[in-house]
Write a protein that holds these residues in place. Structure first.
Motif, short mmCIF file in Angstrom:
data_model
loop_
_atom_site.label_atom_id
_atom_site.label_comp_id
_atom_site.label_asym_id
_atom_site.label_seq_id
_atom_site.Cartn_x
_atom_site.Cartn_y
_atom_site.Cartn_z
N VAL A 83 19.29 -4.30 -18.46
CA VAL A 83 20.14 -3.40 -19.24
C VAL A 83 20.41 -4.02 -20.61
O VAL A 83 20.68 -5.21 -20.72
CB VAL A 83 21.48 -3.15 -18.50
CG1 VAL A 83 22.42 -2.30 -19.35
CG2 VAL A 83 21.22 -2.49 -17.16
N GLU A 84 20.33 -3.19 -21.64
CA GLU A 84 20.60 -3.66 -23.00
C GLU A 84 22.10 -3.78 -23.25
O GLU A 84 22.91 -3.04 -22.68
CB GLU A 84 19.99 -2.70 -24.02
CG GLU A 84 18.47 -2.59 -23.97
CD GLU A 84 17.81 -3.88 -24.42
OE1 GLU A 84 18.36 -4.54 -25.33
OE2 GLU A 84 16.75 -4.22 -23.85
N PRO A 99 25.35 -2.90 -24.89
CA PRO A 99 25.70 -1.60 -25.50
C PRO A 99 26.10 -1.72 -26.95
O PRO A 99 26.69 -2.73 -27.38
CB PRO A 99 26.87 -1.12 -24.64
CG PRO A 99 27.47 -2.36 -24.08
CD PRO A 99 26.33 -3.30 -23.85
N THR A 100 25.79 -0.67 -27.70
CA THR A 100 26.12 -0.64 -29.13
C THR A 100 26.95 0.59 -29.51
O THR A 100 27.34 0.73 -30.66
CB THR A 100 24.83 -0.65 -29.97
OG1 THR A 100 24.01 0.46 -29.58
CG2 THR A 100 24.07 -1.95 -29.77
N ASP A 108 27.95 5.85 -25.63
CA ASP A 108 26.99 6.31 -24.63
C ASP A 108 26.33 5.14 -23.90
O ASP A 108 26.20 5.14 -22.67
CB ASP A 108 25.93 7.19 -25.28
CG ASP A 108 26.50 8.54 -25.73
OD1 ASP A 108 27.47 9.01 -25.09
OD2 ASP A 108 25.99 9.10 -26.72
N SER A 109 25.88 4.13 -24.66
CA SER A 109 25.23 2.99 -24.00
C SER A 109 26.23 2.14 -23.23
O SER A 109 25.89 1.52 -22.22
CB SER A 109 24.48 2.14 -25.03
OG SER A 109 25.34 1.70 -26.07
N TYR A 110 27.49 2.13 -23.69
CA TYR A 110 28.56 1.43 -22.96
C TYR A 110 28.79 2.08 -21.60
O TYR A 110 28.86 1.41 -20.56
CB TYR A 110 29.84 1.48 -23.81
CG TYR A 110 31.11 0.97 -23.15
CD1 TYR A 110 31.42 -0.39 -23.16
CD2 TYR A 110 32.00 1.85 -22.56
CE1 TYR A 110 32.60 -0.86 -22.59
CE2 TYR A 110 33.19 1.39 -21.98
CZ TYR A 110 33.47 0.04 -22.00
OH TYR A 110 34.65 -0.42 -21.44
N GLU A 134 26.66 4.01 -19.89
CA GLU A 134 25.49 3.83 -19.04
C GLU A 134 25.43 2.41 -18.47
O GLU A 134 25.10 2.21 -17.30
CB GLU A 134 24.21 4.13 -19.83
CG GLU A 134 24.01 5.61 -20.12
CD GLU A 134 24.07 6.46 -18.85
OE1 GLU A 134 23.39 6.09 -17.86
OE2 GLU A 134 24.80 7.46 -18.82
N ALA A 135 25.79 1.40 -19.28
CA ALA A 135 25.80 0.03 -18.79
C ALA A 135 26.87 -0.16 -17.73
O ALA A 135 26.65 -0.84 -16.71
CB ALA A 135 26.03 -0.94 -19.95
#
Length: 818
Positions: free
Chosen positions: A555-556, A558-559, A562-564, A566-567
């Motif tokens: 998992v990347e 988050p930036t 949305d990515s926060y 998903e993580a």
């Protein structure tokens, strides 16, 4: 004539718990502020932490005795009663007969109808301390003074089985049985939906016939229902039924006592023999609570119970352990059949005391040591917040007493408040940072240098937990007992300044030549044209994360929102397959009001909102509603545990069980507390939210209510913290930029690449004019925080719609501002 009482010190004891007493919030239950939970099963308030009131008596020879009483709610009331009434009179009395002193203090208010409640609790604390001092002065144990010399054992029964399932509760009981404990009591709340019969059936089947099993009904039944309960559990040989009906309903208690086959146990809420006498025919087991009765009434109740043929089994409640140890010794002297063992409270808090009795092999092991045998150790003192000091003046007149930071002389009832003797030159300093890695070390360095350069002057630093800090400090100031050195959060000092409690520092700044030009966040310290504090930290929030967890999951970092999200979803896991989540992607504090409002602001800012616009409440704007909806979503999806404090969240990160958390720059410094195998994976990067949360953090000032000589000393301390040397040391210890301009960070950046992230975060937050304190609501901030906390709980726990939550916030905050 014996030595008189020359000094009375009153403290508030507080210690956080991993889980609230009787469990965390359940369905239909709610938090009352940051300190309490209102339980559904009986409508009663229970504490979210361990709290009590502790006091120390010192006589004119220097001998001391320690006492303790209830402090679950409003501990300041005990201090007020001692200051205004009981303390001055106690100093006039001969303490050679503690029981006679109790009678004289009790008589002060009895004809006015004050013979219980807080008054009796305060008498209990004084009484325990008097008996402790009395026995120590005689060189003997409390039990010896009460007529039963020697060490001994008191049988202990296990109280409570705080597990979520019937099988887990049975296994916990079996574990205690294996350790030699053959008696157990369950509260009605530790059962499946109130199925007490099913609980007894399970326990009797799993523990065998020898085990004694009792139930605490917590005053939840009518007489008819309590008798029916007794009949339901009769096949499983109940030991006793405790507190089945309303505590005030004597007729119902008598009815139950006559209608059940097992013993009826009563007494935990009693203060005096007057409470016992009308219930004498009902109570076959008497349960005096030392925190309510003190030693004098404990022994009198026990004596009457023996005459009536009742068994004595003292109750045990939440406390530091001082009144518990007094209770063990009084129980030994009274020949008690058993004593309650609060296994989720006593063992942990006993570590804060010197000389505490052990509870092993089914017994309390009571030693033959002077007095009740205990006093707070260094760790214990760190959990005590001074509330009041009364002391005989140098003239020796017992009517002349003082509050420990009072200035000049003023009459308060029969008490003359005077300044401390010059020989006792001590500066008091309260902080939530005491013993914190980095920050605590920085304070210790400054204190050491200050004391070295000011011979004869000491700094007494004590700790108050962050969650209770503002309320505790306000109580101390309002009661005329503030610390000399004033340490407050930047978002909470304003009401103190507005009351005139904080000394304007401008003359001191000018005289010393301290240059505050470019000092980060210093403008926040200006109030009504005066500089009332020095800013200690301006910070931007960052993302602390565990790189190993992200890498192993692919998992990347988050930036953005949305990515926060998903993580957070991807990294919540049951890593060992036992059906229990043991790794979280995120964790949000939900245990203290200030942290909840601060956490929610991350999402509101990222959605383009803010709490105020042009100084006016803006809680009902669409951007704020969107931010609240995001905040709620994280709880609704079960992505974060509930009931965590900010300290709990950081601990999960340090244990390697949390993937990420957004926190202030100080989080970087806490990494050093992690085990090496975890610490190597911890890092910080930019917050995924834009703009990042940030702003002023904490400030240092001085109390206005002290002598000019003390003010000079306090300013010397403040100036030392602001010096180039200690601003450089601040950055080194805290791993965050210092507010003083011109500090050289070259080596820090070389040693710690994340330092650059911290500096950039502070710069980004400052550029966006972000501050955790809602502009325009400075004076109302404490109330706003409490309002927000209550509405947030409704939103998360009762599924309140974010738009409705925003509307309630807008209406309630606007009302208090207007």
């Amino acid at each position: 004539m014996h030595e008189r009482i020359a000094r009375i010190e009153v403290f508030a004891f507080e210690r956080s718990r991993g889980e609230s007493y009787l469990g965390n919030l359940g369905a239909g239950e709610f938090a009352l502020g940051s300190h309490h939970i209102v339980r559904k099963f009986n409508g009663t308030v229970y504490p979210r932490m361990d709290r009590s009131v502790v006091l120390r008596l010192t006589d004119s020879s220097g001998a001391t005795g320690w006492g303790e009483t209830y402090g679950l709610v409003a501990p300041g009331i005990v201090a007020a009663l001692i200051e205004d009434l009981l303390g001055p009179y106690l100093m006039m009395l001969d303490p050679a007969r503690p029981d006679a002193v109790w009678d004289k203090l009790y008589e002060l208010q009895r004809v006015r109808g004050y013979w219980g409640g807080y008054l009796a609790d305060t008498l209990a604390a004084l009484d325990i301390a008097l008996w402790d001092l009395h026995a120590r002065s005689r060189g003997e144990s409390l039990q010896a003074t009460l007529g039963t010399p020697g060490a001994g054992q008191v049988p202990a029964y296990v109280s409570g089985l705080p597990e979520p399932t019937k099988q887990a509760r049975l296994e916990l009981a079996q574990g205690w049985q294996a350790k030699g404990f053959d008696m157990v009591k369950i509260p009605v709340s530790h059962s499946d939906g109130g199925d007490v019969r099913g609980e007894f059936e399970s326990l009797r089947g799993g523990l065998g016939e020898v085990q004694k099993i009792a139930v605490d009904v917590h005053w939840t039944r009518t007489a008819e229902a309590a008798i029916a309960l007794g009949q339901e559990i009769a096949p499983f040989d109940p030991w006793f039924i405790e507190a089945p009906v309303a505590a005030e309903d004597i007729a119902a208690q008598i009815e139950v006592g006559q209608g059940i086959a097992c013993s009826l146990a009563l007494g935990e809420e009693w203060r005096t023999t007057w409470d016992y006498l009308p219930r004498r025919a009902a109570a076959r087991i008497v349960q005096p609570e030392m925190g309510h009765t003190g030693i004098t009434q404990f022994m009198r109740i026990a004596g009457l119970a023996r005459e009536a043929g009742a068994a004595i089994m003292p109750h045990a409640t939440i406390g530091m352990g001082i009144f518990a140890n007094a209770s063990f010794r009084a129980a030994l002297a009274a020949g008690a059949e058993a004593h309650e063992f609060q296994h989720t409270i006593y063992p942990a808090n006993a570590t804060l005391l010197e000389g505490a009795a052990r509870c092993e092999d089914g017994h309390f092991h009571v030693p033959e040591t002077p007095g009740h045998g205990v006093a707070p150790n260094a760790d214990g003192m760190a959990h005590l917040t001074p509330l009041l000091t009364l002391q005989v003046s140098r003239g020796g007149d017992p009517m002349k007493t003082l509050r420990n930071t009072a200035i000049g002389a003023m009459l308060a009832a029969s008490t003359l408040l005077t300044a401390l003797p010059a020989a006792a030159e001590e500066l008091t300093f309260v902080s939530w940072m005491k013993d914190e890695p980095g920050y605590g070390d920085w304070w210790n360095e400054i204190i050491a240098e200050f004391e070295d350069t000011h011979p004869g002057v000491t700094i007494n630093m004590s700790r108050v937990a962050r969650a209770e800090y503002a309320d505790t400090m306000f109580t101390m100031f309002a009661g005329g007992n503030p610390p000399d050195i004033v340490h407050l959060a930047a978002f909470e000092f304003q009401p103190f300044a507005n009351e005139g409690w904080m000394e304007p520092l401008d003359p001191w700044i000018e005289q010393s030549g301290l240059d505050l030009e470019g000092w980060a966040g210093q403008s926040t310290c200006e109030w009504n044209g005066d500089t009332v504090c020095i800013m200690l930290l301006y910070t931007g929030f960052v993302l602390a994360h565990n790189e190993r967890i992200f890498q192993e999951a692919g998992v990347e970092i988050p930036t953005d929102w949305d990515s926060y999200l998903e993580a957070a979803r991807a990294l919540k896991k049951d890593t060992d397959g036992d059906g229990i989540i043991d790794q979280y992607g995120i964790a949000l504090p939900f245990d203290d009001a200030a942290s909840v409002m601060q956490e929610a602001l991350n999402f509101v800012l990222d959605a383009g909102g803010s709490w105020t616009v042009d100084g006016e409440p803006a809680f009902d704007r669409p951007e704020v509603i969107e931010g609240l909806a995001r905040y709620k979503q994280l709880f609704t999806e079960g992505l974060t545990p509930k009931e965590l404090s900010s300290a709990d969240v950081r601990q999960l990160l340090l244990e390697g069980r949390l993937a990420m958390t957004v926190d202030g720059g100080w989080i970087n410094n806490t990494f050093r507390s992690a085990a090496p195998e975890v610490q190597k994976n911890l890092a910080i990067t930019n917050s995924p939210f834009s703009p990042p949360l940030g702003g002023t953090s904490n400030v240092l000032g001085m109390s206005a209510e002290m002598s000019d000589e003390k003010k000079e000393l306090v300013w010397d301390f403040i100036a030392l913290t602001a010096s180039p040397k200690y601003q450089q040391r601040f950055a080194s210890w805290s791993k965050t930029p210092a507010p003083r301009p011109g500090v050289d960070y070259t080596q820090l950046k070389a040693d710690n690449p994340s330092f650059e992230v911290l500096a950039q975060a502070a710069e980004d937050a400052a550029a966006a004019n972000v501050d955790r304190l809602p502009k325009g609501l400075e004076l109302e901030n404490n109330e706003v925080v409490k309002i927000f906390y209550k509405v947030a709980q409704q939103m998360i726990l009762q599924d309140l719609d974010p738009a409705e939550a925003a509307a309630r916030l807008q209406e309630q905050v606007t009302r208090i501002k207007d």
